[in-house]
Design a protein around this motif. Sequence first.
Motif, PDB file in Angstrom:
ATOM      1  N   ALA A   1       7.412  28.303  10.059  1.00 52.67           N
ATOM      2  CA  ALA A   1       7.900  27.208  11.182  1.00 52.67           C
ATOM      3  C   ALA A   1       9.039  27.907  11.705  1.00 52.67           C
ATOM      4  CB  ALA A   1       8.232  25.799  10.571  1.00 52.67           C
TER       5      ALA A   1
ATOM      6  N   GLY B   1      12.098  26.684  14.590  1.00 51.22           N
ATOM      7  CA  GLY B   1      12.855  25.989  15.574  1.00 51.22           C
ATOM      8  C   GLY B   1      12.432  24.576  15.566  1.00 51.22           C
ATOM      9  N   LEU B   2      11.788  24.173  14.546  1.00 51.09           N
ATOM     10  CA  LEU B   2      11.158  22.647  14.422  1.00 51.09           C
ATOM     11  C   LEU B   2      11.925  21.782  13.885  1.00 51.09           C
ATOM     12  CD1 LEU B   2       7.668  23.395  13.141  1.00 51.09           C
ATOM     13  CD2 LEU B   2       8.437  23.430  15.562  1.00 51.09           C
TER      14      LEU B   2
ATOM     15  N   VAL C   1       9.081  17.747  11.800  1.00 46.00           N
ATOM     16  CA  VAL C   1       7.539  17.978  11.864  1.00 46.00           C
ATOM     17  C   VAL C   1       6.894  18.232  10.722  1.00 46.00           C
ATOM     18  CG1 VAL C   1       5.887  19.744  12.712  1.00 46.00           C
ATOM     19  CG2 VAL C   1       7.645  19.125  14.238  1.00 46.00           C
TER      20      VAL C   1
ATOM     21  N   ILE D   1       3.538  19.522   8.609  1.00 50.21           N
ATOM     22  CA  ILE D   1       2.496  20.515   8.700  1.00 50.21           C
ATOM     23  C   ILE D   1       1.706  20.304   7.269  1.00 50.21           C
ATOM     24  CG2 ILE D   1       2.005  23.097   9.144  1.00 50.21           C
ATOM     25  CD1 ILE D   1       4.697  23.352  10.293  1.00 50.21           C
TER      26      ILE D   1
ATOM     27  N   VAL E   1      -5.819  22.422  10.136  1.00 50.59           N
ATOM     28  CA  VAL E   1      -4.480  22.341  10.058  1.00 50.59           C
ATOM     29  C   VAL E   1      -3.898  21.375  10.889  1.00 50.59           C
ATOM     30  CG1 VAL E   1      -3.991  24.073  11.930  1.00 50.59           C
ATOM     31  CG2 VAL E   1      -1.986  23.465  10.099  1.00 50.59           C
ATOM     32  N   LEU E   2      -2.992  20.314  10.403  1.00 53.37           N
ATOM     33  CA  LEU E   2      -2.517  19.366  11.101  1.00 53.37           C
ATOM     34  C   LEU E   2      -0.849  19.349  11.225  1.00 53.37           C
ATOM     35  CD1 LEU E   2      -2.408  16.271  11.995  1.00 53.37           C
ATOM     36  CD2 LEU E   2      -1.425  15.546   9.611  1.00 53.37           C
ATOM     37  N   VAL E   3      -0.421  19.348  12.383  1.00 47.22           N
ATOM     38  CA  VAL E   3       0.963  19.451  12.898  1.00 47.22           C
ATOM     39  C   VAL E   3       1.214  18.138  13.576  1.00 47.22           C
ATOM     40  CG1 VAL E   3       2.600  20.744  14.033  1.00 47.22           C
ATOM     41  CG2 VAL E   3       0.550  21.844  13.245  1.00 47.22           C
ATOM     42  N   ALA E   4       2.078  17.386  13.034  1.00 47.49           N
ATOM     43  CA  ALA E   4       2.493  16.041  13.572  1.00 47.49           C
ATOM     44  C   ALA E   4       4.033  15.773  13.437  1.00 47.49           C
ATOM     45  CB  ALA E   4       1.748  14.906  12.901  1.00 47.49           C
ATOM     46  N   HIS E   5       4.591  14.926  14.418  1.00 48.66           N
ATOM     47  CA  HIS E   5       5.839  14.706  14.448  1.00 48.66           C
ATOM     48  C   HIS E   5       6.093  13.367  13.370  1.00 48.66           C
ATOM     49  CE1 HIS E   5       9.686  12.891  15.249  1.00 48.66           C
ATOM     50  NE2 HIS E   5       9.945  14.062  16.087  1.00 48.66           N
TER      51      HIS E   5
ATOM     52  N   GLN F   1       5.448  10.015  13.955  1.00 51.80           N
ATOM     53  CA  GLN F   1       3.978   9.589  14.469  1.00 51.80           C
ATOM     54  C   GLN F   1       2.924   9.893  13.308  1.00 51.80           C
ATOM     55  OE1 GLN F   1       4.859  10.709  18.952  1.00 51.80           O
ATOM     56  NE2 GLN F   1       3.116   9.688  18.836  1.00 51.80           N
TER      57      GLN F   1
ATOM     58  N   ASP G   1      -0.204   7.736  13.194  1.00 54.20           N
ATOM     59  CA  ASP G   1      -1.245   8.039  14.159  1.00 54.20           C
ATOM     60  C   ASP G   1      -2.268   9.049  13.870  1.00 54.20           C
ATOM     61  OD1 ASP G   1       0.016   5.941  15.629  1.00 54.20           O
ATOM     62  OD2 ASP G   1       1.273   7.535  16.786  1.00 54.20           O
ATOM     63  N   VAL G   2      -2.134   9.685  12.740  1.00 49.15           N
ATOM     64  CA  VAL G   2      -3.104  10.856  12.320  1.00 49.15           C
ATOM     65  C   VAL G   2      -4.597  10.370  12.155  1.00 49.15           C
ATOM     66  CG1 VAL G   2      -3.602  12.432  10.417  1.00 49.15           C
ATOM     67  CG2 VAL G   2      -1.215  12.219  11.156  1.00 49.15           C
TER      68      VAL G   2
ATOM     69  N   VAL H   1      -6.832  11.220  14.863  1.00 45.42           N
ATOM     70  CA  VAL H   1      -7.440  12.432  15.074  1.00 45.42           C
ATOM     71  C   VAL H   1      -8.728  12.249  14.316  1.00 45.42           C
ATOM     72  CG1 VAL H   1      -7.402  14.762  14.035  1.00 45.42           C
ATOM     73  CG2 VAL H   1      -5.278  13.733  14.763  1.00 45.42           C
TER      74      VAL H   1
ATOM     75  N   VAL I   1      -7.638  19.197  18.447  1.00 49.13           N
ATOM     76  CA  VAL I   1      -7.444  17.699  18.925  1.00 49.13           C
ATOM     77  C   VAL I   1      -6.251  17.353  19.020  1.00 49.13           C
ATOM     78  CG1 VAL I   1      -7.924  15.521  17.842  1.00 49.13           C
ATOM     79  CG2 VAL I   1      -9.603  17.391  17.492  1.00 49.13           C
TER      80      VAL I   1
ATOM     81  N   ARG J   1     -10.483  27.940  12.477  1.00 46.45           N
ATOM     82  CA  ARG J   1     -10.445  26.455  11.931  1.00 46.45           C
ATOM     83  C   ARG J   1      -9.979  25.566  12.994  1.00 46.45           C
ATOM     84  NH1 ARG J   1      -6.781  26.182   7.501  1.00 46.45           N
ATOM     85  NH2 ARG J   1      -5.174  26.452   9.279  1.00 46.45           N
ATOM     86  N   LEU J   2      -9.778  24.506  12.686  1.00 40.26           N
ATOM     87  CA  LEU J   2      -9.549  23.292  13.533  1.00 40.26           C
ATOM     88  C   LEU J   2      -8.056  22.886  13.482  1.00 40.26           C
ATOM     89  CD1 LEU J   2     -10.434  20.504  15.119  1.00 40.26           C
ATOM     90  CD2 LEU J   2     -10.386  19.488  12.918  1.00 40.26           C
TER      91      LEU J   2
ATOM     92  N   ALA K   1      -5.095  20.110  14.563  1.00 44.60           N
ATOM     93  CA  ALA K   1      -4.811  18.838  15.194  1.00 44.60           C
ATOM     94  C   ALA K   1      -3.395  18.677  15.383  1.00 44.60           C
ATOM     95  CB  ALA K   1      -5.502  17.852  14.193  1.00 44.60           C
TER      96      ALA K   1
ATOM     97  N   VAL L   1      -0.350  15.968  16.576  1.00 43.16           N
ATOM     98  CA  VAL L   1       0.003  14.526  16.771  1.00 43.16           C
ATOM     99  C   VAL L   1       1.368  14.258  17.067  1.00 43.16           C
ATOM    100  CG1 VAL L   1      -0.004  12.305  15.827  1.00 43.16           C
ATOM    101  CG2 VAL L   1      -1.780  13.778  15.183  1.00 43.16           C
TER     102      VAL L   1
ATOM    103  N   LEU M   1       3.424  15.586  19.398  1.00 42.64           N
ATOM    104  CA  LEU M   1       4.334  17.001  19.583  1.00 42.64           C
ATOM    105  C   LEU M   1       4.718  17.214  21.042  1.00 42.64           C
ATOM    106  CD1 LEU M   1       2.518  19.372  17.275  1.00 42.64           C
ATOM    107  CD2 LEU M   1       4.515  17.971  16.638  1.00 42.64           C
TER     108      LEU M   1
ATOM    109  N   VAL N   1       3.985  27.539  13.567  1.00 42.38           N
ATOM    110  CA  VAL N   1       4.376  26.444  14.348  1.00 42.38           C
ATOM    111  C   VAL N   1       5.822  26.861  14.744  1.00 42.38           C
ATOM    112  CG1 VAL N   1       4.414  24.093  14.434  1.00 42.38           C
ATOM    113  CG2 VAL N   1       2.872  25.128  12.808  1.00 42.38           C
TER     114      VAL N   1
ATOM    115  N   GLN O   1      11.838  28.590  21.265  1.00 43.41           N
ATOM    116  CA  GLN O   1      12.385  29.498  20.155  1.00 43.41           C
ATOM    117  C   GLN O   1      11.370  30.545  19.846  1.00 43.41           C
ATOM    118  OE1 GLN O   1      14.861  26.208  17.836  1.00 43.41           O
ATOM    119  NE2 GLN O   1      15.265  28.182  17.217  1.00 43.41           N
TER     120      GLN O   1
END
Lengths: 472, 472
Positions: free
Chosen positions: A316, A318-319, A322, A324, A331-335, A338, A341-342, A345, B298, B312-313, B315, B317, B319, B333, B338
Amino acid sequence: MVPLILSGGAGTRLWPVSRRAHPKPFMQLADGQSLAEKTWLRARSVAGDAPILTVTSRDYYFYTRDLYEKLGAGPDQSRFLLEPMGRNTAPAIALAALWVRDHVGPGASMLVMPADHLIRDTAAFEEAVRAAHELAGQGQLATFGMHPTHPETGFGYIRQGPAIEGTQGYQVDAFVEKPDLDTAKAYLASGDYFWNSGMFCFTAEVLLAAMAEHAPEVLAAAEVTWQATATEATPVELPAEPFSRCPSISIDYAVMENAGNAAVVPGDFGWSDIGSWKAISELYQSDDAGNRVRGKAVLVDSRGCFVQGDQRLVAAVGLEDVVIVDTGDAVLVAHRDQAQDVGQVVRQLTELEDEAAIYHQTVHRPWGSYTILEDAEDCKVKRLVVKPGQVLSLQLHHQRAEHWTVVQGTAKVRLGDEEFLLEANQSTYIPVETLHRLENPGTEDVHLIEVQTGAYFGEDDIERFEDIYGRA
Amino acid sequence: MVPLILSGGAGTRLWPVSRRAHPKPFMQLADGQSLAEKTWLRARSVAGDAPILTVTSRDYYFYTRDLYEKLGAGPDQSRFLLEPMGRNTAPAIALAALWVRDHVGPGASMLVMPADHLIRDTAAFEEAVRAAHELAGQGQLATFGMHPTHPETGFGYIRQGPAIEGTQGYQVDAFVEKPDLDTAKAYLASGDYFWNSGMFCFTAEVLLAAMAEHAPEVLAAAEVTWQATATEATPVELPAEPFSRCPSISIDYAVMENAGNAAVVPGDFGWSDIGSWKAISELYQSDDAGNRVRGKAVLVDSRGCFVQGDQRLVAAVGLEDVVIVDTGDAVLVAHRDQAQDVGQVVRQLTELEDEAAIYHQTVHRPWGSYTILEDAEDCKVKRLVVKPGQVLSLQLHHQRAEHWTVVQGTAKVRLGDEEFLLEANQSTYIPVETLHRLENPGTEDVHLIEVQTGAYFGEDDIERFEDIYGRA
């Protein structure tokens, strides 16, 4: 007291770790234990030697049973009712109450616990259970109300009425639906509201009487289903006909909101419904930058992040805030804000008919599990893990051949009319259209690498002739 | 004119796709082509039938040669100088100039092109090359200056002097180092500065004369190296002794900044050094929300994101302006702004001695490649791809056995004293300590799944007896 564990529901907001084929109760948390295991241990501690009843589906039965057995459940300590389909909590609880009435006694009290909630303070929980048990003995439908800590809009609330003399409980003045934010703030400020935790305690006869009064359709369908069921066995497989006649409705809506004898026991035992990755992340210790990490990760100039890795490296840069979450195939990346709200997906994946909505790379089977290592045009490669004493079905494939190499344990292989043992570093070949069966006769797991060759590798290319798990 | 392609450098800011074992020039871009391929095609278009000279390392030689051959390079069209170690650009260019002097002629001009730059407008580039070629013929050391479009702090700048009559070039007033942001803004505003693209054009004799004057140590070491080299072969393997005596220095610093005959040709041909994931992302079309996606993704409620997936998938949310780059064994990520700090991840991994700093899950070899599908305690599973006509070394392993299943093509296997063919859906077993060799005698790639069993699976457990690539 009979603990009743309700284990269903997908937990889509915890995708990609929670998926329908292996959902939220089975997720391993920060301490290595799953919510299902924690729930069983909690049930054990309040039940003493009484049996624990779990209502779940056939899909989760073998895995759940094995989980309990690993925690020391004896054959008489865990009983299962298997639903042929989900119908929300009222039918499940009704059937459990019928089970308790007939197998334990109508006056026995039931402690209803969802399998996917976390309770941090077990001692405080047990004290609340004792209070609820007492109320149940007085003919009350007891709920557990959590003192709200923030204006949560994702829960229903309970407004408390007068104290019930001689107990730690209060009459319930009203159950209220999930509020909007302003209403939630008002509830929080008033001090008269609890979060509705979805846990209950009542005797079987009091619950059944309340159902007869407030939800007679549910009770009628449950009674018919119960009568159609062979009651001595475990697991009890509830027949789809007539179970499907049960209306799909929650116990709150069907009974609690209408009952005059609802009580609430305040509980401050560190309850969480672990409703999002944000909640999961809070189970981990954060470093000086507010980052929480599980697995292999490199973080550069990042703050307030949560990383849950698996096999792979997560970097990661500069996040801020978030989440992960990495798994073998997604892989899921979400704020963080939020994270709730997953579920969207999963809805999108379901619309796209993407299997990642439902299945993991590792798929659990009654005999163990398999993990897909490669899924290509020209071959499919899996690691199979067969548990001691387990046997795969006698089967054949019409479109694929299989090359097996054992890497741990000793497998027993039937191939055509032959039968032989295969040890680590030995391999065999299963031609197309050839009857075969894999078995683990030993006391340790068997691991083998299966290389499938051919042009079609779908799970539906399997013809089963015999199966000890009833899948033939 | 002899194009000289300089292909080295790790491109750590493009990790995890660019790694030392398979760096930036070989990355596949949006259109499926790599920068190395694009550079070769550009070289081809300006060189006509003249040979193209590439200076690279032994590690990249086989892969680069195969890449050129796939683009149609005949045996006489591409020549290689292989450096035993990196010494920056001045020694590489000096040796190339000696090669050109001896094999083409001292008056021949050289067009120096890094292998990892992108040029979008080939016609404009060719026009600039013609102008630079003319200047080279007049004894100038020509550079290509890019009109700056923003106050970039990552490049050096060139201040232009008076126009050189009868040409499209200008005298160079000064080369200036990478500026800070305010200085870069002033350069941009003044209109007198170009970005220094790192591309050059000069004749071999003019370059060598300038080196003799401004960098005699570099030239001396290069001359000694050149004399110690068998000059007829390709590739030319430059010997570590005396090559290592060359100071590690850039051509800019060693020669250009000090030369009185430096000229600059303005170029507006869509040049980019593709210095970060931000630059890569800009090669993709964005959707209405400013998201750019390659692979399976997604996106929910996300804006300005770039996703480069692999198998891989991915996702996303909630961001904004986040770059997600997924590979088989690592996911990055990063906040878009940056993206230039990604090199710090590689530095941390290098300190941790993590192989993900250097190697991919797919490792290229002279004979093809292998991809690690599983790397566990009890086994290691690989897919091997052997190119037509290629042969792995005759080898044995002291600590592992191997189980091979062919899934595409026909392999020729030597096992002990035997030799046999193995077709798709056939398998064989290589016991520990057994001499073996794998060969692809056909015209299509051979793919096979290798299951290694044993307790140690390191790449160093290999004893080579014969190797057509000189690795025995």
